[in-house]
Enzyme design. Sequence first.
Site, short mmCIF file in Angstrom:
data_model
loop_
_atom_site.label_atom_id
_atom_site.label_comp_id
_atom_site.label_asym_id
_atom_site.label_seq_id
_atom_site.Cartn_x
_atom_site.Cartn_y
_atom_site.Cartn_z
N GLU A 128 64.00 58.25 71.16
CA GLU A 128 62.75 59.00 71.23
C GLU A 128 62.44 59.82 69.98
OE1 GLU A 128 63.89 58.60 75.66
OE2 GLU A 128 64.90 58.73 73.72
N GLU A 155 67.63 56.61 80.86
CA GLU A 155 67.51 57.73 81.81
C GLU A 155 67.46 57.21 83.24
OE1 GLU A 155 65.09 61.09 79.28
OE2 GLU A 155 64.09 59.17 79.66
#
Length: 257
Positions: free
Chosen positions: A134, A114
């Site tokens: 995640e 990210e």
Amino acid sequence: MSDTLVRLETDGHLGIVTLCRPEKFNALDIPMLEALARRLDEVEGAEEVRVVLIRGEGKGFCAGGDVDAWSALSAADFQTKWIRLGHRVFDRLARLRQPTIAVLSRHALGGGLELAAAADFRVAEKHAKIGFPETGIGVVPGWSGTQRAVRRFGAQAVRRMAIGGEVMTAEVAHTLGVVDRLAETGQGLEEARAWAAVIAARGPLATEATKAMIAIAEGDDDAAADVLASGFVAMTGDLRAGVAAFRDKRAPAFSRK
């Protein structure tokens, strides 16, 4: 103390921001995010810097958010102190006036990817591993891994990583446009520096304006249109006439010059 977690170096027109937590593969915690925000403010204020590299010290770029830093937080603190802070810092990187290149050596996972997605370009060494793991531990990509990453990389590439659990090689990521350039092992920084030199040789104001226009088209910077319009108006006689009239307490006489 926290400023030692992120280092800023300048070399002519180049700024290099380095994550300095190699014992944790540069995993991000709150002090590190706050230090990164300060370094980004510093490098944007450095007028001579035209291109910024972001890299990790040691054996990896960034292994993501430090699980120990967020796993004990309450739901409310997880939202406000973790997710929102990460967004503020990554948005700061995305909206930096200078073009940015992330140098991916080894892992760029979760929050690390990210972070890389917030840069304009990504150079990856061929042995690097890239993904959004995640959901494998019961959380979601929380720092715009399903928003900015989709805009930058396309929805299917993100689905493969975030839902399908695929950890991509740098070569696969390159074919999908997640990575812009490949480098041999240990050569990522030099490849990025060479590319930065090409960018820095172009017109700096035109480059900054072009970056802002692309951000507007991409829907990734609400301030960019205001910046461009305000900069244009500030160079005209309208601003000088208006300010002078305000100070003299009279009606302005605009001339469109």
